[in-house]
Scaffold this motif. Structure first.
Motif, PDB file in Angstrom:
ATOM      1  N   LEU A 107      40.001  41.100  44.206  1.00  0.00           N
ATOM      2  CA  LEU A 107      39.434  42.255  43.516  1.00  0.00           C
ATOM      3  C   LEU A 107      38.361  42.909  44.379  1.00  0.00           C
ATOM      4  O   LEU A 107      38.309  44.136  44.505  1.00  0.00           O
ATOM      5  N   LEU A 108      37.499  42.111  44.985  1.00  0.00           N
ATOM      6  CA  LEU A 108      36.441  42.654  45.830  1.00  0.00           C
ATOM      7  C   LEU A 108      37.029  43.402  47.020  1.00  0.00           C
ATOM      8  O   LEU A 108      36.536  44.473  47.392  1.00  0.00           O
ATOM      9  N   THR A 109      38.061  42.845  47.634  1.00  0.00           N
ATOM     10  CA  THR A 109      38.706  43.529  48.759  1.00  0.00           C
ATOM     11  C   THR A 109      39.129  44.928  48.367  1.00  0.00           C
ATOM     12  O   THR A 109      38.924  45.897  49.114  1.00  0.00           O
ATOM     13  N   SER A 157      30.128  44.651  23.085  1.00  0.00           N
ATOM     14  CA  SER A 157      29.701  45.476  24.213  1.00  0.00           C
ATOM     15  C   SER A 157      30.536  45.253  25.471  1.00  0.00           C
ATOM     16  O   SER A 157      30.311  45.909  26.489  1.00  0.00           O
ATOM     17  N   VAL A 158      31.506  44.328  25.389  1.00  0.00           N
ATOM     18  CA  VAL A 158      32.257  43.931  26.575  1.00  0.00           C
ATOM     19  C   VAL A 158      33.747  44.149  26.351  1.00  0.00           C
ATOM     20  O   VAL A 158      34.310  43.725  25.335  1.00  0.00           O
ATOM     21  N   GLY A 159      34.383  44.827  27.293  1.00  0.00           N
ATOM     22  CA  GLY A 159      35.835  44.918  27.314  1.00  0.00           C
ATOM     23  C   GLY A 159      36.397  43.787  28.155  1.00  0.00           C
ATOM     24  O   GLY A 159      35.794  43.387  29.150  1.00  0.00           O
ATOM     25  N   MET A 160      37.557  43.253  27.761  1.00  0.00           N
ATOM     26  CA  MET A 160      38.121  42.106  28.466  1.00  0.00           C
ATOM     27  C   MET A 160      39.633  42.229  28.536  1.00  0.00           C
ATOM     28  O   MET A 160      40.274  42.700  27.587  1.00  0.00           O
ATOM     29  N   ARG A 161      40.210  41.832  29.660  1.00  0.00           N
ATOM     30  CA  ARG A 161      41.658  41.924  29.846  1.00  0.00           C
ATOM     31  C   ARG A 161      42.171  40.619  30.457  1.00  0.00           C
ATOM     32  O   ARG A 161      41.581  40.102  31.414  1.00  0.00           O
ATOM     33  N   LEU A 162      43.237  40.087  29.895  1.00  0.00           N
ATOM     34  CA  LEU A 162      43.895  38.923  30.468  1.00  0.00           C
ATOM     35  C   LEU A 162      44.595  39.319  31.760  1.00  0.00           C
ATOM     36  O   LEU A 162      45.385  40.263  31.778  1.00  0.00           O
ATOM     37  N   VAL A 163      44.306  38.598  32.819  1.00  0.00           N
ATOM     38  CA  VAL A 163      44.956  38.839  34.111  1.00  0.00           C
ATOM     39  C   VAL A 163      46.197  37.972  34.243  1.00  0.00           C
ATOM     40  O   VAL A 163      47.273  38.451  34.598  1.00  0.00           O
ATOM     41  N   ALA A 164      46.063  36.686  33.961  1.00  0.00           N
ATOM     42  CA  ALA A 164      47.200  35.770  34.068  1.00  0.00           C
ATOM     43  C   ALA A 164      46.858  34.449  33.412  1.00  0.00           C
ATOM     44  O   ALA A 164      45.692  34.072  33.308  1.00  0.00           O
ATOM     45  N   THR A 165      47.891  33.766  32.946  1.00  0.00           N
ATOM     46  CA  THR A 165      47.767  32.382  32.499  1.00  0.00           C
ATOM     47  C   THR A 165      48.588  31.540  33.451  1.00  0.00           C
ATOM     48  O   THR A 165      49.766  31.818  33.680  1.00  0.00           O
ATOM     49  N   GLU A 166      47.957  30.516  34.029  1.00  0.00           N
ATOM     50  CA  GLU A 166      48.662  29.735  35.047  1.00  0.00           C
ATOM     51  C   GLU A 166      48.428  28.247  34.820  1.00  0.00           C
ATOM     52  O   GLU A 166      47.430  27.845  34.215  1.00  0.00           O
ATOM     53  N   PRO A 167      49.348  27.400  35.332  1.00  0.00           N
ATOM     54  CA  PRO A 167      49.181  25.950  35.190  1.00  0.00           C
ATOM     55  C   PRO A 167      48.094  25.417  36.112  1.00  0.00           C
ATOM     56  O   PRO A 167      47.765  26.030  37.126  1.00  0.00           O
ATOM     57  N   VAL A 168      47.531  24.294  35.731  1.00  0.00           N
ATOM     58  CA  VAL A 168      46.613  23.559  36.593  1.00  0.00           C
ATOM     59  C   VAL A 168      47.433  22.542  37.376  1.00  0.00           C
ATOM     60  O   VAL A 168      48.259  21.823  36.805  1.00  0.00           O
ATOM     61  N   PHE A 169      47.234  22.477  38.684  1.00  0.00           N
ATOM     62  CA  PHE A 169      47.939  21.545  39.553  1.00  0.00           C
ATOM     63  C   PHE A 169      47.012  20.394  39.929  1.00  0.00           C
ATOM     64  O   PHE A 169      45.906  20.272  39.409  1.00  0.00           O
ATOM     65  N   VAL A 170      47.473  19.531  40.826  1.00  0.00           N
ATOM     66  CA  VAL A 170      46.661  18.414  41.283  1.00  0.00           C
ATOM     67  C   VAL A 170      46.628  18.399  42.810  1.00  0.00           C
ATOM     68  O   VAL A 170      47.635  18.657  43.471  1.00  0.00           O
ATOM     69  N   HIS A 268      43.016  33.515  33.684  1.00  0.00           N
ATOM     70  CA  HIS A 268      42.175  34.396  34.485  1.00  0.00           C
ATOM     71  C   HIS A 268      41.928  35.672  33.685  1.00  0.00           C
ATOM     72  O   HIS A 268      42.860  36.253  33.114  1.00  0.00           O
ATOM     73  N   LEU A 269      40.671  36.109  33.657  1.00  0.00           N
ATOM     74  CA  LEU A 269      40.297  37.297  32.896  1.00  0.00           C
ATOM     75  C   LEU A 269      39.425  38.203  33.747  1.00  0.00           C
ATOM     76  O   LEU A 269      38.749  37.737  34.672  1.00  0.00           O
ATOM     77  N   VAL A 270      39.440  39.467  33.422  1.00  0.00           N
ATOM     78  CA  VAL A 270      38.483  40.404  34.000  1.00  0.00           C
ATOM     79  C   VAL A 270      37.788  41.099  32.832  1.00  0.00           C
ATOM     80  O   VAL A 270      38.416  41.420  31.816  1.00  0.00           O
ATOM     81  N   ALA A 271      36.469  41.283  32.958  1.00  0.00           N
ATOM     82  CA  ALA A 271      35.689  41.879  31.870  1.00  0.00           C
ATOM     83  C   ALA A 271      34.713  42.898  32.433  1.00  0.00           C
ATOM     84  O   ALA A 271      34.316  42.813  33.600  1.00  0.00           O
ATOM     85  N   TRP A 272      34.320  43.849  31.607  1.00  0.00           N
ATOM     86  CA  TRP A 272      33.422  44.914  32.046  1.00  0.00           C
ATOM     87  C   TRP A 272      32.561  45.354  30.871  1.00  0.00           C
ATOM     88  O   TRP A 272      32.906  45.159  29.702  1.00  0.00           O
ATOM     89  N   ARG A 273      31.420  45.929  31.188  1.00  0.00           N
ATOM     90  CA  ARG A 273      30.566  46.507  30.159  1.00  0.00           C
ATOM     91  C   ARG A 273      31.156  47.829  29.688  1.00  0.00           C
ATOM     92  O   ARG A 273      31.502  48.689  30.497  1.00  0.00           O
ATOM     93  N   ARG A 274      31.230  48.008  28.387  1.00  0.00           N
ATOM     94  CA  ARG A 274      31.828  49.233  27.847  1.00  0.00           C
ATOM     95  C   ARG A 274      30.979  50.468  28.146  1.00  0.00           C
ATOM     96  O   ARG A 274      31.501  51.582  28.144  1.00  0.00           O
ATOM     97  N   ALA A 286      41.671  46.203  36.001  1.00  0.00           N
ATOM     98  CA  ALA A 286      42.616  45.164  35.594  1.00  0.00           C
ATOM     99  C   ALA A 286      43.811  45.116  36.537  1.00  0.00           C
ATOM    100  O   ALA A 286      44.300  44.033  36.901  1.00  0.00           O
ATOM    101  N   GLU A 287      44.303  46.280  36.951  1.00  0.00           N
ATOM    102  CA  GLU A 287      45.439  46.307  37.886  1.00  0.00           C
ATOM    103  C   GLU A 287      45.064  45.698  39.228  1.00  0.00           C
ATOM    104  O   GLU A 287      45.861  44.957  39.829  1.00  0.00           O
ATOM    105  N   PHE A 288      43.858  45.974  39.706  1.00  0.00           N
ATOM    106  CA  PHE A 288      43.379  45.364  40.948  1.00  0.00           C
ATOM    107  C   PHE A 288      43.384  43.838  40.818  1.00  0.00           C
ATOM    108  O   PHE A 288      43.793  43.117  41.733  1.00  0.00           O
ATOM    109  N   ALA A 289      42.884  43.339  39.682  1.00  0.00           N
ATOM    110  CA  ALA A 289      42.790  41.888  39.480  1.00  0.00           C
ATOM    111  C   ALA A 289      44.179  41.255  39.433  1.00  0.00           C
ATOM    112  O   ALA A 289      44.410  40.186  40.017  1.00  0.00           O
TER     113      ALA A 289
END
Length: 317
Positions: A107-109, A157-170, A268-274, A286-289
């Motif tokens: 996202l930062l990139t 006061s916060v908007g939030m969007r689901l980016v992805a749900t992924e499994p935890v590995f080892v 994984h989520l991304v959130a922002w101040r409304r 959200a698309e960037f994330a």
């Protein structure tokens, strides 16, 4: 004498003024009083902070050490109390926070490439702390993680969007007895030592312990740390296994393996101040994330192989 914040402000004022007389005027005391106060501060610190000369004062090497830390402490305290950083006031400034994941770095990139926008970055281990910093206007947008059944709260006061749900590995040593397997049964790790990162305030590592108990054992955890370099060193040396994000990169002496049946998941989520500077660009954020997450999957062969076997990628928002 007990050192207080006002004493740190005095020595910074003296350093900025370059002389005791000018500093005394700046802080509104007499020069003899300021000199006496400096002597008490130096006594408390156990060393001389300034050399005195005809042309004023200059920091000693010990003084440089003290001033560096004093300025850092004062900056942090001022920001904590006021919620304003040294960068605030810039109309094009966007303050990004995050839990360290490829979603944040990707996202930062992308945000750094947006014309006319200046970025500052703040990372924290606790997703709940990041959400609180966002709600209290210390940050403008954040990347977060949480775990199904332990979801982060929604805030008006916060908007939030689901980016992805992924499994935890080892994560395990490449010399581990199960390293050649495509996926590993959690129960087969019952006799291993584990290194698990400490609580993050949103359900980790409680979800790991619950999954292990459902698999019939309580993990033996002699190591607790969040420093990834040390975790990888322990794992590569064959001293422990560790649960990890599916997007973690393998490397020399280390392999990443899925857990059979996918007993652990994270979101994984991304959130922002409304009312923040990215509110009108929330969809783009959200698309960037999501692009960053897809890019991370493509760069991890073990994750790509998992998606092929399961017929699907991680659930995208």
């Amino acid at each position: 004498m007990q050192l207080e914040l006002r004493h740190l402000r005095v020595i910074c004022a003296i350093a900025d003024a370059g002389s005791l007389s000018r500093a005394a005027t700046a802080v509104g005391v007499s020069q003899p009083a300021l000199t006496a106060q400096l002597q008490r501060v130096e006594g408390a610190l156990g060393g001389q902070v300034f050399w005195r000369g005809r042309l004023g004062v200059t920091p000693t090497p010990f003084g440089q050490f003290v001033l560096t830390r004093a300025r850092s402490i004062l900056l942090t305290v001022d920001e904590l109390v006021t919620g304003v950083s040294a960068y605030d006031g810039q109309s094009n400034l966007v303050r990004i926070g995050g839990y360290v994941t490829p979603v944040l770095s990707g996202l930062l990139t992308r945000l750094f490439e947006v014309p006319g926008v200046s970025i500052t970055v703040h990372t924290e281990y606790s997703p709940r702390l990041l959400l609180d910093l966002l709600a209290s206007r210390r940050l403008d947008a954040v990347t977060l993680v949480d775990y199904p059944g332990n979801e982060l709260p929604t805030l008006p006061s916060v908007g939030m969007r689901l980016v992805a749900t992924e499994p935890v590995f080892v994560l395990m040593s490449s010399r581990h007895r199960l390293a050649a397997e495509e996926e590993v049964n959690l129960a087969d790790l019952a006799d291993d030592d584990w290194v698990i990162s400490p609580p993050d305030g949103v359900g980790w590592p409680e979800c790991v312990y619950s999954a292990c108990q459902e698999a019939g054992f309580t993990p033996r955890v002699p190591h607790s740390m969040s420093e990834q370099a040390v975790i990888r060193q322990l794992v590569a040396g064959g001293h422990a296994v560790s649960p990890c994000q599916a997007t973690v990169q393998d490397g020399p002496g280390i392999v990443v393996r899925p857990l059979a049946g996918n007993p652990l998941w994270l979101r994984h989520l991304v959130a922002w101040r409304r009312d923040g500077p990215l509110a009108q660009r929330a969809q783009e954020l959200a698309e960037f994330a999501m692009e960053a997450h897809r890019e991370a999957i493509a760069e991890r062969p073990h994750y790509v192989a998992w998606t092929v076997r399961n017929g699907t990628a991680a659930t995208l928002g």
